[in-house]
Write an enzyme that holds these catalytic residues in place. Structure first.
Site, short mmCIF file in Angstrom:
data_model
loop_
_atom_site.label_atom_id
_atom_site.label_comp_id
_atom_site.label_asym_id
_atom_site.label_seq_id
_atom_site.Cartn_x
_atom_site.Cartn_y
_atom_site.Cartn_z
CE LYS A 115 97.47 -11.57 -38.01
NZ LYS A 115 98.57 -10.83 -37.37
CE LYS A 207 90.73 -9.13 -34.64
NZ LYS A 207 92.06 -9.67 -34.36
CE LYS A 210 96.36 -2.23 -37.13
NZ LYS A 210 97.69 -2.57 -36.64
P1 TYM Z 1 97.78 -5.23 -33.42
O1 TYM Z 1 98.65 -4.26 -34.11
O2 TYM Z 1 96.96 -6.18 -34.22
O3 TYM Z 1 96.75 -4.43 -32.51
C1 TYM Z 1 97.20 -3.47 -31.58
C2 TYM Z 1 96.37 -3.54 -30.32
O4 TYM Z 1 94.99 -3.32 -30.64
C3 TYM Z 1 94.20 -4.38 -30.10
N1 TYM Z 1 93.07 -4.62 -31.00
C4 TYM Z 1 91.79 -4.60 -30.61
N2 TYM Z 1 91.23 -4.35 -29.43
C5 TYM Z 1 89.88 -4.38 -29.37
N3 TYM Z 1 89.08 -4.64 -30.44
C6 TYM Z 1 89.61 -4.89 -31.66
N4 TYM Z 1 88.84 -5.12 -32.71
C7 TYM Z 1 91.03 -4.87 -31.78
N5 TYM Z 1 91.90 -5.06 -32.82
C8 TYM Z 1 93.14 -4.91 -32.32
C9 TYM Z 1 95.14 -5.56 -30.05
O5 TYM Z 1 94.71 -6.53 -29.12
C10 TYM Z 1 96.44 -4.92 -29.64
O6 TYM Z 1 96.49 -4.75 -28.24
N6 TYM Z 1 100.72 -8.77 -31.66
C11 TYM Z 1 100.26 -7.42 -31.40
C12 TYM Z 1 101.37 -6.39 -31.28
C13 TYM Z 1 102.47 -6.76 -30.35
C14 TYM Z 1 102.43 -6.73 -28.94
C15 TYM Z 1 103.74 -7.11 -28.50
C16 TYM Z 1 101.45 -6.41 -28.01
C17 TYM Z 1 103.72 -7.16 -30.71
N7 TYM Z 1 104.50 -7.37 -29.59
C18 TYM Z 1 104.04 -7.21 -27.16
C19 TYM Z 1 101.77 -6.50 -26.66
C20 TYM Z 1 103.06 -6.90 -26.24
C21 TYM Z 1 99.37 -7.03 -32.55
O7 TYM Z 1 99.43 -7.54 -33.62
O8 TYM Z 1 98.59 -5.99 -32.29
#
Ligand code: TYM
Length: 344
Positions: A115, A207, A210
């Site tokens: 990032k 991947k 967004k």
């Molecule tokens: P975020 O918002 O990027 O994504 C949310 C969830 O979607 C999953 N994900 C995917 N799974 C499969 N294929 C993909 N291409 C894909 N893109 C995203 C992510 O793995 C995630 O589960 N850091 C986290 C949010 C967070 C969090 C937490 C998660 C903050 N605190 C505590 C668990 C526990 C994040 O940025 O997710």
């Protein structure tokens, strides 16, 4: 290790459009786990501001992710749905855990490196500290299980390391307070099934994300039937027919991705999908995939748009969830303060 009450925590960032990766990698798991567990599902707005956000768009995105949770089938009456910034425990615990986590551990985080890219000197301190806030999210509720996609695995390992170091550093204090032999559980990542890493529709080695500039790289949860069909029809493929066995997916990342998506949406394995479609050409398979995706996503998209318009309702769900989340986190933070040695 002490016995901890099983509790699920996970979060999604309110940034950009929610896509099929978020849905299959995380949200469908959230829905399934509520049958067996007490669950907290958070809209992680504090994480969102680690990169610049437009305030009006951020507000709309927080409501949109909440609407997506509900439209996908999360029951906000039985489970806790809330946004992170309404519960001070996250930021408070994050500070204390900042003093437990080691610089060397954060330096190894690959997502930060991706990032931050070349602009490393210019990104926010929050972006660097992001995984510690994530650990605080989970540990504020002493959560034991965390459903996430594959990309969060390293962050979850860090959360376990932080929990373990806190337990060890303060072992004497924890014992003296009669809190047993460990205060934090080591949270277990739940990363299972055929779609833990959904890839871009334009490039099977990247991947689905967004932040990809091409909207054709992803299916958004609120895309309508026509757009889903167009995106799948345009999805990159190769000229060969589908194999009958999983081994035949090797070296064909775009096909592997589409088969994984089909399997996850239809709740089956890749092997089962290939049993049904082995020998078929791509257009037959893509037509079936469009039908499946439209049947699954169109009702969710429609419900999401309907709910997101009702701001008062969504804000009520978040306020109610935040109050219940605070009630769980407050005694945990109080105990942490006692363990660390603060006067209160
Ligand atoms: P975020 O918002 O990027 O994504 C949310 C969830 O979607 C999953 N994900 C995917 N799974 C499969 N294929 C993909 N291409 C894909 N893109 C995203 C992510 O793995 C995630 O589960 N850091 C986290 C949010 C967070 C969090 C937490 C998660 C903050 N605190 C505590 C668990 C526990 C994040 O940025 O997710």
């Amino acid at each position: 290790m002490a016995d901890f009450h099983p509790r699920v925590f996970s979060g999604v960032q309110p940034t950009g459009n929610l896509h099929l990766g978020n849905y299959l990698g995380a949200i469908t798991k959230f829905v399934a786990l509520q049958k067996t567990h007490e669950c907290l599902y958070c809209v992680v707005d504090l994480h969102a501001i680690t990169v610049p956000q437009d305030p009006a768009e951020l507000k709309a995105s927080i409501r949109k992710v909440t609407a997506a949770y509900l439209a996908a089938g999360i029951d906000a009456k039985k489970q806790i749905v809330f946004n992170q910034s309404q519960v001070a425990a996250h930021a408070e615990l994050a500070w204390i855990l900042n003093c437990v986590a080691r610089l060397g551990w954060l330096n190894r985080m690959t997502q930060f490196k991706e990032k931050a890219g070349k602009d490393r000197e210019n990104v926010s301190v929050g972006l660097y500290d992001y995984p510690v806030l994530m650990a605080a999210d989970i540990l504020a509720y002493q959560a034991t299980h965390v459903p996430v996609g594959e990309d969060q695995k390293q962050h979850l390992e860090l959360a376990r390391d932080i929990a373990q170091k806190f337990n060890l550093d303060f072992a004497a204090s924890i014992a003296a307070l009669g809190l047993g032999d460990a205060f934090f559980p080591l949270p277990e990542p739940l990363i299972q099934g055929p779609a833990t890493r959904v890839m871009s529709l334009r490039d099977g080695t990247k991947k689905m994300s967004k932040s990809d500039p091409s909207d054709y790289s992803r299916i958004n949860l609120d895309d309508d039937a026509d757009l889903i069909a167009q995106k799948i029809r345009k999805a990159k493929t190769d000229p060969e027919a589908l194999p009958s066995e999983v081994e035949g997916l090797a070296g064909r990342p775009e096909l592997d991705n589409l088969v994984g998506i089909f399997a996850a949406v239809n709740d089956e394995t890749k092997a089962q999908v290939l049993q049904a479609f082995g020998g078929a050409n791509f257009s037959t398979f893509k037509t079936a995939l469009v039908d499946l995706l439209v049947a699954k996503l169109a009702p969710i998209g429609a419900e999401m748009s309907r709910l997101a318009k009702d701001e008062a309702f969504i804000d009520g769900v978040l306020a109610d969830g935040a109050a219940r989340a605070r009630a769980i986190a407050a005694p945990v933070v109080t105990a942490v303060k006692d363990i660390v040695g603060f006067v209160r």
